[in-house]
Motif scaffolding. Structure first.
Motif, PDB file in Angstrom:
ATOM      1  N   HIS A  38       0.820  -1.208   0.000  1.00  0.00           N
ATOM      2  CA  HIS A  38       0.000   0.000   0.000  1.00  0.00           C
ATOM      3  C   HIS A  38       0.858   1.265   0.000  1.00  0.00           C
ATOM      4  O   HIS A  38       2.058   1.220   0.243  1.00  0.00           O
ATOM      5  CB  HIS A  38      -0.913   0.014   1.227  1.00  0.00           C
ATOM      6  N   TYR A  39       0.197   2.378  -0.231  1.00  0.00           N
ATOM      7  CA  TYR A  39       0.817   3.687  -0.069  1.00  0.00           C
ATOM      8  C   TYR A  39       0.822   4.014   1.426  1.00  0.00           C
ATOM      9  O   TYR A  39      -0.191   3.798   2.110  1.00  0.00           O
ATOM     10  CB  TYR A  39       0.027   4.765  -0.817  1.00  0.00           C
ATOM     11  N   ILE A  41       1.711   7.215   4.080  1.00  0.00           N
ATOM     12  CA  ILE A  41       1.950   8.655   4.176  1.00  0.00           C
ATOM     13  C   ILE A  41       2.583   8.949   5.522  1.00  0.00           C
ATOM     14  O   ILE A  41       2.116   8.454   6.561  1.00  0.00           O
ATOM     15  CB  ILE A  41       0.625   9.431   4.041  1.00  0.00           C
ATOM     16  N   ARG A  57       6.241  -1.050  -0.193  1.00  0.00           N
ATOM     17  CA  ARG A  57       5.276   0.010   0.083  1.00  0.00           C
ATOM     18  C   ARG A  57       5.691   1.246  -0.697  1.00  0.00           C
ATOM     19  O   ARG A  57       6.880   1.457  -0.909  1.00  0.00           O
ATOM     20  CB  ARG A  57       5.247   0.343   1.576  1.00  0.00           C
ATOM     21  N   THR A  58       4.731   2.051  -1.103  1.00  0.00           N
ATOM     22  CA  THR A  58       5.031   3.323  -1.753  1.00  0.00           C
ATOM     23  C   THR A  58       5.022   4.411  -0.687  1.00  0.00           C
ATOM     24  O   THR A  58       4.004   4.622  -0.028  1.00  0.00           O
ATOM     25  CB  THR A  58       3.991   3.636  -2.850  1.00  0.00           C
ATOM     26  N   VAL A  60       5.035   8.136   0.712  1.00  0.00           N
ATOM     27  CA  VAL A  60       4.664   9.510   0.412  1.00  0.00           C
ATOM     28  C   VAL A  60       5.113  10.322   1.630  1.00  0.00           C
ATOM     29  O   VAL A  60       4.608  10.121   2.733  1.00  0.00           O
ATOM     30  CB  VAL A  60       3.157   9.669   0.164  1.00  0.00           C
ATOM     31  N   CYS A  86      -2.056   9.531  -3.966  1.00  0.00           N
ATOM     32  CA  CYS A  86      -2.343   8.099  -3.784  1.00  0.00           C
ATOM     33  C   CYS A  86      -3.534   7.679  -4.642  1.00  0.00           C
ATOM     34  O   CYS A  86      -4.402   8.492  -4.935  1.00  0.00           O
ATOM     35  CB  CYS A  86      -2.660   7.824  -2.315  1.00  0.00           C
ATOM     36  N   ILE A  92      -5.073   3.578   1.940  1.00  0.00           N
ATOM     37  CA  ILE A  92      -3.912   4.447   2.163  1.00  0.00           C
ATOM     38  C   ILE A  92      -3.671   4.456   3.664  1.00  0.00           C
ATOM     39  O   ILE A  92      -4.615   4.609   4.440  1.00  0.00           O
ATOM     40  CB  ILE A  92      -4.220   5.887   1.692  1.00  0.00           C
TER      41      ILE A  92
END
Length: 161
Positions: A38-39, A41, A57-58, A60, A86, A92
């Motif tokens: 998942h993204y 943050i 994981r992405t 941000v 996202c 998220i």
């Protein structure tokens, strides 16, 4: 869905000097299981508290530093821009720190909390969970043991709004 995930002490403690103040292997396993793929943050300081980016994981990262760059990460200057970066149809995860949690708690859809049953010296705190806005939907208690110095509980809340 916007999901805030955090481990907090009984007085909403998050950390001290940009570090966690406990070591709970089962909490790390849960965090990894929920966020992988998942993204995620986070604020810059939270990102910099990791030895390296978390795998699969992405990331941000929110920062006010104008020329901040990290390879293979998305860099933005506000929570709104982080969410906009996202995918709209995926979960998220907001993973900290304290200021990002304060900004996001009013519009998150779900809270995934590890409540650590101990009082700690801390300089960063999670916002109060208002039970008028949040409904506890599941709770899983774990007693301290040879790998965990404190009793803790996995709690899931959903927004009543």
């Amino acid at each position: 869905m916007i999901i805030t995930i955090a481990a907090i002490g009984i007085n909403n403690e998050l950390g001290k000097d940009n570090q966690l103040i406990w070591h709970l292997p089962n909490d790390f396993k849960r965090f990894k299981a929920l966020t992988t793929g998942h993204y995620i943050i986070m604020g810059r300081k939270t990102f910099e508290s990791f030895p390296k980016p978390l795998p699969n994981r992405t990331h941000v990262i929110i920062t006010r530093q104008k020329n901040y760059t990290v390879e293979n990460c998305i860099i933005v200057d506000s929570l709104e821009k982080a969410i906009a970066a996202c995918p709209k149809d995926e979960d998220i995860f907001i993973i900290g720190g304290g200021e990002i949690y304060k900004q996001s708690i009013d519009f998150a859809d779900k809270l995934e909390i590890t409540r650590v049953y101990h009082s700690f010296e801390a300089d960063t705190f999670f916002p109060e969970i208002d039970t008028k806005k949040w409904e506890l939907i599941s709770e899983e208690f774990h007693s301290k043991d040879e790998k965990h110095d404190y009793d803790f509980c996995f709690q899931s809340y959903v927004s009543k709004q």
